[in-house]
Design a protein around this motif. Structure first.
Motif, mmCIF file in Angstrom:
data_model
loop_
_atom_site.group_PDB
_atom_site.id
_atom_site.type_symbol
_atom_site.label_atom_id
_atom_site.label_comp_id
_atom_site.label_asym_id
_atom_site.label_seq_id
_atom_site.Cartn_x
_atom_site.Cartn_y
_atom_site.Cartn_z
ATOM 1 N N UNK A 1 47.647 -30.499 -23.435
ATOM 2 C CA UNK A 1 46.970 -29.593 -24.251
ATOM 3 C C UNK A 1 46.880 -28.278 -23.766
ATOM 4 N N UNK A 2 47.523 -27.220 -24.077
ATOM 5 C CA UNK A 2 47.208 -25.535 -23.266
ATOM 6 C C UNK A 2 46.118 -25.218 -24.084
ATOM 7 N N UNK A 3 45.115 -24.813 -23.494
ATOM 8 C CA UNK A 3 43.849 -24.422 -24.274
ATOM 9 C C UNK A 3 43.690 -22.875 -24.717
ATOM 10 N N UNK B 1 43.177 -16.967 -28.971
ATOM 11 C CA UNK B 1 42.805 -18.123 -29.422
ATOM 12 C C UNK B 1 42.435 -19.337 -28.318
ATOM 13 N N UNK B 2 41.498 -20.332 -28.798
ATOM 14 C CA UNK B 2 41.256 -21.316 -27.977
ATOM 15 C C UNK B 2 41.573 -22.684 -28.523
ATOM 16 N N UNK B 3 42.352 -23.641 -28.073
ATOM 17 C CA UNK B 3 42.583 -24.877 -28.659
ATOM 18 C C UNK B 3 41.399 -25.913 -28.216
ATOM 19 N N UNK B 4 40.776 -26.283 -29.208
ATOM 20 C CA UNK B 4 39.587 -27.150 -28.898
ATOM 21 C C UNK B 4 40.174 -28.488 -28.543
ATOM 22 N N UNK B 5 41.010 -28.990 -29.324
ATOM 23 C CA UNK B 5 41.975 -30.067 -29.376
ATOM 24 C C UNK B 5 43.244 -29.923 -29.823
ATOM 25 N N UNK B 6 43.913 -31.050 -30.391
ATOM 26 C CA UNK B 6 45.189 -30.973 -30.835
ATOM 27 C C UNK B 6 45.334 -30.453 -32.407
ATOM 28 N N UNK B 7 44.053 -30.908 -32.903
ATOM 29 C CA UNK B 7 43.928 -30.604 -34.344
ATOM 30 C C UNK B 7 43.336 -29.187 -34.717
ATOM 31 N N UNK B 8 42.771 -28.740 -33.984
ATOM 32 C CA UNK B 8 41.877 -27.465 -34.227
ATOM 33 C C UNK B 8 41.853 -26.286 -33.226
ATOM 34 N N UNK B 9 42.025 -25.082 -33.822
ATOM 35 C CA UNK B 9 42.413 -24.033 -32.981
ATOM 36 C C UNK B 9 41.347 -22.817 -33.434
ATOM 37 N N UNK C 1 37.667 -10.033 -36.622
ATOM 38 C CA UNK C 1 37.207 -11.349 -37.213
ATOM 39 C C UNK C 1 37.724 -12.333 -36.435
ATOM 40 N N UNK C 2 37.207 -13.546 -37.007
ATOM 41 C CA UNK C 2 37.514 -14.977 -36.171
ATOM 42 C C UNK C 2 37.613 -15.810 -37.429
ATOM 43 N N UNK C 3 38.451 -16.998 -36.793
ATOM 44 C CA UNK C 3 38.764 -18.123 -37.870
ATOM 45 C C UNK C 3 39.384 -19.397 -37.100
ATOM 46 N N UNK C 4 39.830 -20.320 -37.845
ATOM 47 C CA UNK C 4 40.331 -21.567 -37.304
ATOM 48 C C UNK C 4 41.634 -21.836 -37.965
ATOM 49 N N UNK C 5 42.375 -22.747 -37.053
ATOM 50 C CA UNK C 5 43.478 -23.229 -37.852
ATOM 51 C C UNK C 5 43.316 -24.751 -37.546
ATOM 52 N N UNK C 6 43.995 -25.400 -38.494
ATOM 53 C CA UNK C 6 44.071 -26.860 -38.569
ATOM 54 C C UNK C 6 45.512 -27.343 -38.873
ATOM 55 N N UNK C 7 45.631 -28.349 -37.959
ATOM 56 C CA UNK C 7 47.005 -29.008 -37.904
ATOM 57 C C UNK C 7 47.392 -29.627 -39.224
ATOM 58 N N UNK C 8 48.425 -29.624 -39.903
ATOM 59 C CA UNK C 8 48.871 -30.504 -40.710
ATOM 60 C C UNK C 8 50.044 -31.251 -40.692
ATOM 61 N N UNK D 1 53.586 -12.677 -42.300
ATOM 62 C CA UNK D 1 53.477 -11.964 -40.872
ATOM 63 C C UNK D 1 54.425 -12.962 -40.184
ATOM 64 N N UNK D 2 54.572 -12.242 -38.735
ATOM 65 C CA UNK D 2 55.348 -12.969 -37.774
ATOM 66 C C UNK D 2 54.856 -12.504 -36.323
ATOM 67 N N UNK D 3 54.771 -13.471 -35.662
ATOM 68 C CA UNK D 3 54.072 -13.512 -34.335
ATOM 69 C C UNK D 3 54.622 -13.997 -33.089
ATOM 70 N N UNK D 4 54.638 -13.505 -32.071
ATOM 71 C CA UNK D 4 55.062 -13.848 -30.747
ATOM 72 C C UNK D 4 53.943 -13.821 -29.813
ATOM 73 N N UNK D 5 53.828 -15.017 -28.987
ATOM 74 C CA UNK D 5 52.661 -15.010 -27.990
ATOM 75 C C UNK D 5 53.200 -15.944 -26.732
ATOM 76 N N UNK D 6 52.116 -16.630 -26.242
ATOM 77 C CA UNK D 6 52.419 -17.767 -25.169
ATOM 78 C C UNK D 6 51.108 -18.448 -25.140
ATOM 79 N N UNK D 7 51.029 -19.617 -24.801
ATOM 80 C CA UNK D 7 49.851 -20.619 -24.344
ATOM 81 C C UNK D 7 49.954 -20.816 -22.947
ATOM 82 N N UNK D 8 48.597 -20.873 -22.448
ATOM 83 C CA UNK D 8 48.449 -21.463 -20.970
ATOM 84 C C UNK D 8 47.114 -22.056 -21.049
ATOM 85 N N UNK D 9 46.828 -22.395 -19.881
ATOM 86 C CA UNK D 9 45.755 -23.377 -19.496
ATOM 87 C C UNK D 9 44.702 -22.425 -18.646
#
Length: 252
Positions: A32-34, A55-63, A106-113, A244-252
């Protein structure tokens, strides 16, 4: 756009059922890269814009995510016109009184489907955001024809840059739009709120890379109405659909 809205509502209705079917054990061997950040562009039903997210990945399901958007907002009644006198004249929107630019935060949340398979594929999430909006209202300036005189084989005129006035400026005397920077010294602000929701599709092959496309809708409200078109009532509420389209990276 209405069809897109119905599709989003249908997908929202099955989102919670899909989440309940995800087994957390399938992530046991995944790192998990947070943290992540990304930039993107988007087109919506009344304009376009750019955005930045962190963003911050709290776990695999919630961001959890924070975002900043900058966009233009047009009226659905806008139609471009051109001056028949000169091909060098810049096109303009007849009847447009103000250009509207909106800054959102603003802020928000993503949930894995749907989790991406180990060999690649598409990860699907649903999301929501909410926050504050700031409408920046810039008056429209035009080049106006004065002292027009016709001769046998030619005509003469002078041009003056004036703020658009529906009582004075018509198709007969508008030459074209003025410089984009004209009018920023008269900028007015109108604060508001917004909320957005939709679905995210991540196509990246590597976990460290973020490459996604989103579809969704945004609802925006301004207590003090903003005036775009001169001959129409000011508007307080905007409902737009976007991709929309996004480019980015994840890291710990």
């Amino acid at each position: 756009m209405l069809r897109l809205g119905w599709v989003l509502l249908l997908m929202c209705s099955i989102a919670f059922d899909a989440i309940s079917q995800i087994d957390p054990e399938v992530f046991s061997e995944t790192v998990l890269l947070r943290r992540e950040h990304a930039g993107g562009i988007f087109a919506h039903s009344q304009g376009a814009g750019i955005e930045f997210r962190k963003g911050y990945n709290r776990d695999f399901l919630t961001k959890w995510l924070y975002e900043i958007d900058l966009l233009g907002m047009k009226s659905e009644r806008e139609f471009r016109s051109s001056n028949p006198i000169s091909r060098n004249a810049r096109s303009y929107v007849y009847g447009k009184q103000n250009n509207i630019y909106i800054l959102r935060g603003g802020g928000g949340q993503q949930k894995l489907l749907n989790r991406k398979p180990y060999w690649g594929g598409v990860e699907v999430r649903y999301f929501w955001f909410a926050g504050g909006s700031l409408a920046m209202i810039k008056p429209v300036y035009l080049h106006i024809i004065h002292d027009l005189e016709y001769y046998l084989n030619y005509y003469t005129y002078t041009l003056k840059t004036e703020r658009y006035d529906p009582n004075k400026h018509t198709y007969e005397n508008i030459y074209g739009r003025a410089s984009f920077f004209k009018g920023f010294d008269e900028l007015k602000l109108s604060p508001g709120i917004y909320g957005k929701a939709g679905f995210s599709f991540d196509f990246a092959k590597k976990n460290q890379v973020l490459t996604d496309v989103e579809i969704g809708f945004t609802a925006e409200f301004f207590p003090k109405a903003v005036h775009i078109m001169a001959l129409r009532d000011p508007e307080r509420f905007f409902l737009t659909f976007f991709i929309s389209a996004h480019l980015g990276k994840r890291y710990d």
